[in-house]
Design an enzyme around this catalytic site. Structure first.
Site, PDB file in Angstrom:
ATOM      1  N   CYS A  28     -37.483  -6.619 -10.944  1.00  0.00           N
ATOM      2  CA  CYS A  28     -38.667  -6.121 -10.760  1.00  0.00           C
ATOM      3  C   CYS A  28     -39.178  -5.054 -11.660  1.00  0.00           C
ATOM      4  CB  CYS A  28     -38.727  -5.530  -9.286  1.00  0.00           C
ATOM      5  SG  CYS A  28     -37.744  -6.549  -8.256  1.00  0.00           S
ATOM      6  N   ASN A  46     -27.787  -3.370  -8.373  1.00  0.00           N
ATOM      7  CA  ASN A  46     -28.229  -4.677  -9.126  1.00  0.00           C
ATOM      8  C   ASN A  46     -28.502  -4.425 -10.641  1.00  0.00           C
ATOM      9  OD1 ASN A  46     -30.431  -2.846  -7.486  1.00  0.00           O
ATOM     10  ND2 ASN A  46     -31.705  -3.948  -9.062  1.00  0.00           N
ATOM     11  N   SER A  76     -29.188 -11.885   0.645  1.00  0.00           N
ATOM     12  CA  SER A  76     -30.473 -12.794   0.232  1.00  0.00           C
ATOM     13  C   SER A  76     -29.625 -14.336  -0.492  1.00  0.00           C
ATOM     14  CB  SER A  76     -31.188 -12.001  -0.960  1.00  0.00           C
ATOM     15  OG  SER A  76     -31.972 -12.979  -1.547  1.00  0.00           O
ATOM     16  N   GLY A  77     -30.290 -15.242   0.178  1.00  0.00           N
ATOM     17  CA  GLY A  77     -29.716 -16.608  -0.441  1.00  0.00           C
ATOM     18  C   GLY A  77     -29.786 -16.964  -1.931  1.00  0.00           C
ATOM     19  N   HIS A  78     -30.979 -16.466  -2.275  1.00  0.00           N
ATOM     20  CA  HIS A  78     -30.973 -16.846  -3.863  1.00  0.00           C
ATOM     21  C   HIS A  78     -29.999 -16.371  -4.798  1.00  0.00           C
ATOM     22  CE1 HIS A  78     -33.806 -13.919  -5.651  1.00  0.00           C
ATOM     23  NE2 HIS A  78     -33.902 -13.536  -4.501  1.00  0.00           N
ATOM     24  N   GLN A 120     -26.575  -7.882  -3.707  1.00  0.00           N
ATOM     25  CA  GLN A 120     -25.715  -8.302  -5.121  1.00  0.00           C
ATOM     26  C   GLN A 120     -24.256  -8.720  -4.912  1.00  0.00           C
ATOM     27  OE1 GLN A 120     -27.379  -8.851  -8.153  1.00  0.00           O
ATOM     28  NE2 GLN A 120     -29.238  -8.449  -7.818  1.00  0.00           N
ATOM     29  N   GLY A 122     -33.939 -10.762   0.603  1.00  0.00           N
ATOM     30  CA  GLY A 122     -33.436  -9.275   0.960  1.00  0.00           C
ATOM     31  C   GLY A 122     -34.383  -8.325   1.048  1.00  0.00           C
ATOM     32  N   THR A 123     -35.492  -8.396   0.612  1.00  0.00           N
ATOM     33  CA  THR A 123     -36.593  -7.369   0.832  1.00  0.00           C
ATOM     34  C   THR A 123     -36.747  -7.209   2.213  1.00  0.00           C
ATOM     35  OG1 THR A 123     -37.239  -7.716  -1.430  1.00  0.00           O
ATOM     36  CG2 THR A 123     -38.809  -6.595   0.210  1.00  0.00           C
ATOM     37  N   THR A 135     -42.111 -19.517  13.086  1.00  0.00           N
ATOM     38  CA  THR A 135     -41.422 -20.818  12.851  1.00  0.00           C
ATOM     39  C   THR A 135     -40.274 -20.623  11.537  1.00  0.00           C
ATOM     40  OG1 THR A 135     -43.053 -21.925  14.035  1.00  0.00           O
ATOM     41  CG2 THR A 135     -41.535 -23.196  12.618  1.00  0.00           C
TER      42      THR A 135
HETATM   43  C1  LIG Z   1     -30.039  -4.894  -4.250  1.00  0.00           C
HETATM   44  C2  LIG Z   1     -31.152  -5.865  -4.060  1.00  0.00           C
HETATM   45  N1  LIG Z   1     -31.868  -5.398  -2.972  1.00  0.00           N
HETATM   46  C3  LIG Z   1     -32.864  -6.471  -2.490  1.00  0.00           C
HETATM   47  C4  LIG Z   1     -33.237  -7.368  -3.451  1.00  0.00           C
HETATM   48  C5  LIG Z   1     -34.695  -8.109  -2.814  1.00  0.00           C
HETATM   49  O1  LIG Z   1     -34.022  -9.388  -2.820  1.00  0.00           O
HETATM   50  P1  LIG Z   1     -35.158 -10.724  -2.366  1.00  0.00           P
HETATM   51  O2  LIG Z   1     -35.568 -11.014  -3.864  1.00  0.00           O
HETATM   52  O3  LIG Z   1     -34.493 -11.480  -1.860  1.00  0.00           O
HETATM   53  O4  LIG Z   1     -36.243 -10.250  -1.733  1.00  0.00           O
HETATM   54  C6  LIG Z   1     -32.620  -7.431  -4.765  1.00  0.00           C
HETATM   55  C7  LIG Z   1     -33.317  -8.445  -5.588  1.00  0.00           C
HETATM   56  O5  LIG Z   1     -33.143  -8.089  -6.724  1.00  0.00           O
HETATM   57  C8  LIG Z   1     -31.603  -6.936  -5.073  1.00  0.00           C
HETATM   58  O6  LIG Z   1     -30.836  -6.914  -6.198  1.00  0.00           O
END
Ligand SMILES: Cc1ncc(COP(=O)(O)O)c(C=O)c1O
Length: 391
Positions: free
Chosen positions: A326, A152, A200-202, A180, A72-73, A238
């Site tokens: 974070c 989040n 974001s996959g996780h 989210q 996601g970042t 890759t």
């Molecule tokens: C709203 C939001 N954006 C971005 C991210 C970042 O995602 P990633 O952990 O896949 O980099 C998060 C992760 O907590 C999130 O909650």
């Protein structure tokens, strides 16, 4: 001791079906997707299939609108820096909100250092952005609006479709961070009127270290990683084939299960909210009561520190969070709760319980049994509580 995991906004357990789908891509199908031979072709086909599944989940065009990233970042960085780079001749003004994830906020701050101007819009006490504020903030030189779909920390869902209409009318590129939201609520890029969307996959039972950026056809955006011609020449390196396959499988499952799981998780969420409000005094639900993610519970529990609640809960086998993963390592109160008007003291006492499809009624019962005791114990040691409430 049975453990209860309620930190699913930080990350979710990988679905066993996702793991199973990924396994062959470590063992047998290990070719480089750029290679000519059959090994390469098999890996390439797997990526195409995963791209289709992710596109289907968010209502995107299957062939060309989904670019895989490392999470996601990276998707947020790619969207914001990519548009800023592509449109800097047209203007240097960006609109965002004060409650975005740091992946957006810190990227905007970086761009400010490079000469861009950023408007950080306020939110109301339920964490909602007012679309009228967006309209007012638009200038001649505005090139990008970026507002998250769901927060989040406290789960408020923003009026993205309405903001998208405003952006469209003003011909301004519109990005939403849907990290989210995807997998928790229905997400459709056309219904939302967005040009760019991060996922974001996780966060929806896929593996960590993989995400995607949806890029509507025709959106002006510069490439993010320079090198080879992977991902339609937009992101070199890759491809992480097993993770991409896993994310594809997670997307497929999300589409199949969404309705049922959303109902199941919402029910648990509402039991938790009602149970906490019934059993503990001086608590405040943070975020919107109804326009909120089905898996998010966030309370300010007055007269105690969030960190001490977390420590006590952890000792009882309950994994929760005081905000975003974070920021939870730092002692600064959440920027999101402060933006919603909470005082430093109250923001410090916040607790986030975030659910997943794996949580059960028993999990909720355990939290409702343990949390009131933890709060009572901590308050018994709190000088302010004893002074203000007990006397
Ligand atoms: C709203 C939001 N954006 C971005 C991210 C970042 O995602 P990633 O952990 O896949 O980099 C998060 C992760 O907590 C999130 O909650």
């Amino acid at each position: 001791m049975t453990r209860v995991y309620m930190d699913n906004a930080a990350t979710t357990k990988t679905d066993p079906q996702v793991l199973e789908a990924m396994q062959p891509y470590f063992e047998k199908i290990y070719g480089n997707p750029s290679s000519f031979h059959s090994y390469g072709r098999e890996a390439r086909n797997a990526i195409t299939e995963a791209r289709d599944l992710v596109a289907e989940l968010i209502g995107a065009d299957k062939d060309r609108e989904v670019i895989f990233t490392s999470g996601g970042t990276e998707a947020d960085n790619f969207a914001i820096k990519g548009v800023a780079d592509a449109l800097s001749d047209k203007g240097k003004h960006i609109i965002t909100s004060s409650i975005e994830h740091h992946a957006v906020l810190h990227t905007c701050e970086y761009l400010e250092e490079k000469g861009f101007e950023v408007t950080y819009l306020p939110v109301d006490e339920e964490g909602m952005v007012d679309p009228a504020d967006i309209k007012d903030a638009i200038r001649e030189d505005t090139i990008l609006i970026t507002i998250m779909l769901a927060n989040n920390e406290m789960g408020t869902i923003q009026p993205i479709s309405e903001i998208g209409e405003i952006a469209k009318e003003a011909e301004i590129t519109f990005h939403t961070d849907a990290v989210q939201a995807v997998g928790n609520i229905q997400v459709d890029v056309n219904q939302l009127n967005v040009d760019l969307l991060s996922l974001s996959g996780h966060k929806f039972y896929g593996p960590k270290g993989v995400g995607a950026l949806y890029i509507r056809q025709g959106t002006k955006i510069n490439k993010f990683l320079h090198g080879g011609a992977q991902e339609r020449n937009r992101r070199a390196t890759t491809e992480n084939v097993p993770a991409i396959v896993g994310m594809g499988k997670a997307a497929e499952l999300a589409l199949e299960e969404l309705e049922e799981k959303e109902e199941q998780v919402t029910k648990l969420r509402d039991e938790l909210i009602a149970g906490i409000e019934e059993r503990i005094d001086y608590v405040k639900l943070n975020g919107h009561r109804t326009k909120r993610l089905p898996n998010n519970v966030n309370f300010s529990i007055k007269y105690i520190e969030g960190e001490s609640i977390l420590m006590k809960l952890d000792l009882e086998g309950i994994a929760a969070s005081s905000g975003s993963a974070c920021t939870s390592g730092s002692l600064d109160p959440s920027h999101v709760l402060l933006a919603m008007g909470l005082s430093h003291g109250v923001a410090h006492g916040s607790l986030r319980l975030s659910l997943a499809k794996y949580n059960t009624k028993e999990d909720v019962e355990k939290v409702l049994e343990v949390l009131p005791k933890v709060v009572a114990d901590l308050r018994a040691m709190s000088p302010i509580y004893n002074q203000e409430i007990k006397s």
